[in-house]
Every structure is written in C-alpha cells, then in structure tokens.
Design a protein around this motif. Structure first.
Motif, mmCIF file in Angstrom:
data_model
loop_
_atom_site.group_PDB
_atom_site.id
_atom_site.type_symbol
_atom_site.label_atom_id
_atom_site.label_comp_id
_atom_site.label_asym_id
_atom_site.label_seq_id
_atom_site.Cartn_x
_atom_site.Cartn_y
_atom_site.Cartn_z
ATOM 1 N N THR A 116 0.835 -1.216 0.000
ATOM 2 C CA THR A 116 0.000 0.000 0.000
ATOM 3 C C THR A 116 0.868 1.265 0.000
ATOM 4 O O THR A 116 0.369 2.347 0.318
ATOM 5 N N GLN A 118 2.996 2.404 1.972
ATOM 6 C CA GLN A 118 3.259 3.108 3.236
ATOM 7 C C GLN A 118 4.768 3.197 3.515
ATOM 8 O O GLN A 118 5.233 4.148 4.153
ATOM 9 N N VAL A 124 9.507 9.113 1.760
ATOM 10 C CA VAL A 124 9.282 10.486 1.296
ATOM 11 C C VAL A 124 9.281 11.458 2.484
ATOM 12 O O VAL A 124 9.680 12.611 2.348
ATOM 13 N N LYS B 44 7.693 9.301 -8.792
ATOM 14 C CA LYS B 44 8.643 8.647 -7.874
ATOM 15 C C LYS B 44 10.078 9.056 -8.178
ATOM 16 O O LYS B 44 10.917 9.113 -7.269
ATOM 17 N N CYS B 47 10.737 12.266 -6.377
ATOM 18 C CA CYS B 47 10.971 12.147 -4.925
ATOM 19 C C CYS B 47 12.257 11.393 -4.623
ATOM 20 O O CYS B 47 12.599 11.216 -3.448
ATOM 21 N N GLY B 48 12.910 10.878 -5.623
ATOM 22 C CA GLY B 48 14.114 10.071 -5.372
ATOM 23 C C GLY B 48 13.781 8.679 -4.870
ATOM 24 O O GLY B 48 14.641 7.985 -4.344
ATOM 25 N N LEU B 49 12.507 8.257 -5.029
ATOM 26 C CA LEU B 49 12.154 6.893 -4.627
ATOM 27 C C LEU B 49 12.661 5.898 -5.657
ATOM 28 O O LEU B 49 12.835 4.721 -5.373
ATOM 29 N N ARG B 76 14.388 15.196 1.020
ATOM 30 C CA ARG B 76 12.956 14.873 1.060
ATOM 31 C C ARG B 76 12.203 15.667 2.122
ATOM 32 O O ARG B 76 10.972 15.667 2.143
ATOM 33 N N MET B 81 4.278 14.471 -0.597
ATOM 34 C CA MET B 81 3.717 13.643 -1.672
ATOM 35 C C MET B 81 2.413 12.990 -1.225
ATOM 36 O O MET B 81 2.340 12.412 -0.141
ATOM 37 N N PHE B 83 0.116 10.016 -2.252
ATOM 38 C CA PHE B 83 0.200 8.813 -3.095
ATOM 39 C C PHE B 83 -1.158 8.461 -3.711
ATOM 40 O O PHE B 83 -2.207 8.845 -3.198
ATOM 41 N N ASN B 85 -2.794 5.635 -3.779
ATOM 42 C CA ASN B 85 -3.767 4.944 -2.911
ATOM 43 C C ASN B 85 -3.678 5.455 -1.474
ATOM 44 O O ASN B 85 -3.913 4.723 -0.526
ATOM 45 N N ALA B 87 -1.750 5.844 0.997
ATOM 46 C CA ALA B 87 -0.629 5.403 1.841
ATOM 47 C C ALA B 87 -0.679 6.002 3.247
ATOM 48 O O ALA B 87 0.346 6.319 3.840
ATOM 49 N N LEU B 88 -1.888 6.124 3.794
ATOM 50 C CA LEU B 88 -1.999 6.580 5.192
ATOM 51 C C LEU B 88 -1.544 5.442 6.102
ATOM 52 O O LEU B 88 -1.800 4.272 5.806
ATOM 53 N N PHE B 89 -0.899 5.790 7.201
ATOM 54 C CA PHE B 89 -0.400 4.747 8.097
ATOM 55 C C PHE B 89 -1.564 4.176 8.921
ATOM 56 O O PHE B 89 -2.202 4.894 9.691
ATOM 57 N N ASP B 90 -1.789 2.862 8.757
ATOM 58 C CA ASP B 90 -2.934 2.223 9.418
ATOM 59 C C ASP B 90 -2.810 2.242 10.931
ATOM 60 O O ASP B 90 -3.803 2.195 11.635
ATOM 61 N N PHE B 100 2.536 13.617 11.675
ATOM 62 C CA PHE B 100 3.782 12.835 11.598
ATOM 63 C C PHE B 100 4.970 13.582 10.967
ATOM 64 O O PHE B 100 6.068 13.589 11.556
ATOM 65 N N PRO B 101 4.798 14.237 9.802
ATOM 66 C CA PRO B 101 5.963 14.936 9.223
ATOM 67 C C PRO B 101 6.520 16.014 10.142
ATOM 68 O O PRO B 101 7.737 16.186 10.238
ATOM 69 N N ARG B 149 -1.609 15.661 4.891
ATOM 70 C CA ARG B 149 -0.321 15.183 5.388
ATOM 71 C C ARG B 149 0.820 15.640 4.488
ATOM 72 O O ARG B 149 1.915 15.967 4.976
#
Lengths: 247, 241
Positions: A116, A118, A124, B44, B47-49, B76, B81, B83, B85, B87-90, B100-101, B149
C-alpha cells in the motif's frame, strides 16, 4: 528453493543485518516505536505463553513420571523436569508459538505496508523504514522473547509440580528440592540464550519476508507462510547449534 | 525549479524514454497520459524513490540523482507527496498521520503541532475526524487527509498522484482548489497527475502529456488545447498503445 534464490535471500538478510547494526550503533532506532513494540510483542503475548508453558510443564512431568514410577526415583522428577523444560522445551515451544503469533503478524503488517506504499510514504517523509519499523521490532522480539521464556519457566514449573503431585503423588517440596539440587544455573542460562537467539531469528526472518512482498494480497499471504516456515527452520538450526556449542 | 534532463527509466522494459523538461519555481504542472504510461514512475523519480537508468533529476539547484540515502532523506524534507492509494499509516489515527511529518522534523511544540493539524483538517473540510482511524474514512476523505499530510510541513515541492481518482466532481474540484491555494500561499512547485483534465487544466500553469514513454507535449496550459496531441487525448481519441 533454488540455489540462486537461496543465495539472493542470504545476501538480502546480510544486507539487512548490516543496515540494522549501523542503525543500532548510530542510535537511530525510534524510541517511541520500540516501546510500543515491546508492549505489542511482549505483553500481548503473555496469555498464550502462559498457557503454552503450563502445558509444556505438565507434559514434561507426565513423560518423566512414567520412568519415576518404574524406577521408584521420586526425587528425580524435579531434576528431569527442570533439565528438559529450562534447556529445551520452554524456549522451543514458546519460540514456535511466538513465531506463529508475532512473526506472522509482523510479516503481514510490513507486507501490507509495502503493497500500500506506506513504506514509500515513510521514505518520502525522510524516515528510514529500517530504523523506524524494522530495528524496533527486532529489538522488541529479542528482549521480549527472553523475558517471556523467563515468565514461561515459572508457569511451566507450576504446571509440572501440579501434574507430578496429581499423577505420581510427588510432594511439591520434594519436586522443588530435586530441581534446585540438580538443575544448574547454566541450564537456565542455556535456555535464555536460545530464547534471545530465537527472538532475533523470528524478527529478522519475518521482517525480511515482509519487506520483500511483491504482488498484492497473494504476495502478503505467501510472505506470511514463508516467514513462519523459515522462522521454524531457523529456530531448529540455532537450537541445534547452541545445544552443540554451549555446556 | 524541477528539472529532468534526458531521463530514461525502465524495469523489465523501458517506461520513460529521454524525458526533458524544466518546471519553474512556484508553478503547477498537470501531468496527463494513458494508464500505465509512466506518470507514477515520473513522480517517484521526482521524490528520489526511484533512480533513473540514465539522465538527471534536480529539485531546486540540487541533483536528486546519484545521492546517498542520507542526502536524499535531507532533500525529502522539502517534499510533500500524496500517493495514488493515499498510503496513510494504518497504525496511526488521522491526526497522528497528519502530524507525523512535523513530529519527525521537530522544532515545534505539541500545542503548535495540534494547531497546525486542526488548520490542515479545516482546510480540507474535515475538522472533526482527527481521532478516527484511516480505515473508518471514505475514499474521498482519505484522499483529502493524504493531501493534508503532504502539505502540513509547507514543503517547497508537492507531488500528487491522481488525487481525484474515483471522486465525485464536487470533491475533485475542492481538491484541485486546495492544491492551488497551498501553492499560492507557500509558493510551492507542484506536479499533479490526474485524469480529470477539465479540473486540472483550470488550475495548472503547464501541461505535460506522456505518450509511449516520451513527453509528447510540455508547455503552457493555454497552448495545450490547441496542440493536436493534447486535444486528441483530452477528447478521448488517443491511439491505444
């Protein structure tokens, strides 16, 4: 597993260990996450470990009792029980339970985070997932596996004493004296070394399989399966090595 | 400024081929193209991913390409960014996700962070959901939280991967407006991928159209619709790959 994938897997594992050692030496593991993992991994595993330990103690006492009655060696029950449970059965059974509960969960959680995005989101946000997620989990598993085996030993002792008294009428005091007279601290130490190593193996293997997930939900399922099987194999290999090396 | 110089990227087969463009500071690029053409890969790379197989990606005056992971982590901190989908932290609540940032960056008190979180949630019209888990949100709410976020630390570079996918026109329009407001307020340079060309073209300064791994069009929005390739794509007449 082909030789190619075995070598690749070993290479990934060594790279992971190296990155974790660098992170640990640099004090980069997230402290808050480490505390949280200690709770999740340790405290939440306590009920299942206690139940496992009581049964492990009871089973050992039953196995020893047959020979006790045959040879009328009632004062050897505590020794036989302690030797088997503290050195072998406790760490092994608790390790396998721990692998099924914590290792599988860990591989599934990291795998889901990977598919997903994460983990990418962490990167990032300028956070290294190894220091934020993996390091704290492995530290928690080593510490808590050792602590859980210590707690498990106490409950296994209670289970063993009770079973010995009910089945072959061995007085708990006789059991205790036999245990403390013949079981050496090194037997206990041996079991705790195994526990710490098993925790490390379960942590490393489950994290590696979680991070390597590819291909959505089926990939997560495969990773969990592989993590549990590889952890169990790792536990048996290290058990053999420690048993052969330590006194 | 975001610069791509002859960037090529591929996995088993080539995805992006010799991409070159330069996006001025404070402007917004709307990136369009058919599914699977490499839009997310391009983000991506920003972002350097991902590391390009060839060429050079720069943010501001600094090259992203060829940097160590430590150096990239520092760069970074200037990136936000959202995403595809979300990409929230569950394992965190909505409020913790957005905070968080800032918590990782440090330098702000808990009270200041809470105020910024509330401000961001108000901007995305979700002021009362800080204590909810991400799993309790609808798709549109998740998208807005992901955007909050990405923007809470007011980064100079913002990248949004299809922030309006699957959303109703009202929510889509609100999301584009939010990105535009943040860009105007903080002077951020943005790249937004979207299939909602109508909403996107109203807000962006530049349009980039990816086709067959190449940048088929890159230029000002006002000229885009007169370009045959863009017009073909937006009218749904693009040839299939």
């Amino acid at each position: 597993m082909s030789w190619g994938s075995f070598v690749r897997s070993a290479d990934e594992m060594l790279t992971l260990i190296l990155a974790l050692v660098t992170g640990a030496l640099g004090g980069r593991f997230d402290a808050r996450e480490t505390w949280q993992q200690l709770y999740l991994v340790g405290v939440r595993s306590l009920p299942i470990v206690i139940v496992t330990a009581i049964f492990a103690g009871g089973i050992s006492a039953i196995q020893v009792s047959a020979h006790v009655v045959r040879f009328q060696a009632y004062d050897a029950v505590g020794w036989g029980f302690g030797f088997v449970v503290f050195r072998e059965l406790g760490p092994l059974l608790i390790g396998l339970m721990f692998s099924g509960r914590v290792g599988a969960f860990n591989a599934a959680e990291l795998g889901t985070m990977k598919v997903t995005e994460q983990l990418d989101a962490l990167r990032v946000l300028a956070i290294n997932p190894l220091n934020y997620l993996v390091g704290p989990r492995i530290v928690a598993m080593v510490v808590m596996m050792t602590a859980l085996v210590m707690v498990g030993n106490v409950f296994a002792l209670l289970g063993g004493m009770l079973t010995a008294q009910v089945l072959v009428d061995v007085d708990p005091m006789v059991f205790w004296i036999s245990l403390t007279d013949y079981v050496r601290p090194v037997d206990l130490f041996n079991g705790l070394v195994k526990a710490g190593l098993f925790g490390f193996v379960i942590g490393l293997v489950s994290c590696r399989h979680g991070l390597a997930v590819d291909g959505g939900a089926p990939g997560v399922g495969r990773a969990v399966n592989q993590a549990v099987v590889a952890s169990a194999l790792g536990i048996f290999c290290f058990d053999y090595l420690v048993t052969a090396i330590l006194p | 400024m975001i610069e791509f110089e002859n960037v090529s990227m591929g996995f088993d087969k080539a995805v992006l081929n010799n991409i070159t463009f330069s996006l001025p500071t404070g402007s917004m690029l709307g990136l369009i193209g058919q599914g699977g053409v490499g839009k997310s890969v391009l983000l991506k790379l920003c972002c350097g991913l991902l590391e390009p197989n060839a060429g050079r990606v720069s943010l501001g005056r600094e090259a992203l390409t060829g940097q160590s992971e430590e150096h990239l982590a520092r760069m970074r901190q200037e990136i936000g960014m959202a995403f595809q989908n979300t990409a929230l932290f569950d394992f965190m609540s909505v409020g913790e996700n957005i905070a968080f940032p800032l918590r990782q960056k440090g330098g702000l008190s808990d009270i200041e962070i809470d105020a910024r979180v509330l401000d961001c949630l108000t901007r995305v019209s979700l002021p009362t959901i800080a204590n909810l888990a991400p799993s309790a949100l609808s798709g549109g709410m998740k998208k807005r939280v992901a955007l909050a976020r990405a923007m809470i630390h007011r980064p100079p570079f913002i990248f949004c991967d299809d922030p309006t996918a699957g959303l109703d026109p009202v929510t889509s329009s609100r999301i584009f407006r939010m990105i535009d407001e943040m860009r105007t307020q903080y002077g951020s340079t943005c790249v937004v991928v979207s299939h909602d060309t109508g909403g996107l073209f109203k807000r962006c300064d530049f349009v980039g159209l990816l086709r067959d791994g190449a940048m088929a069009y890159f230029g000002p929005t006002q000229d885009a619709m007169s370009h045959p390739t863009v017009a073909e794509f937006t009218l749904g007449k693009a040839r299939t790959q």
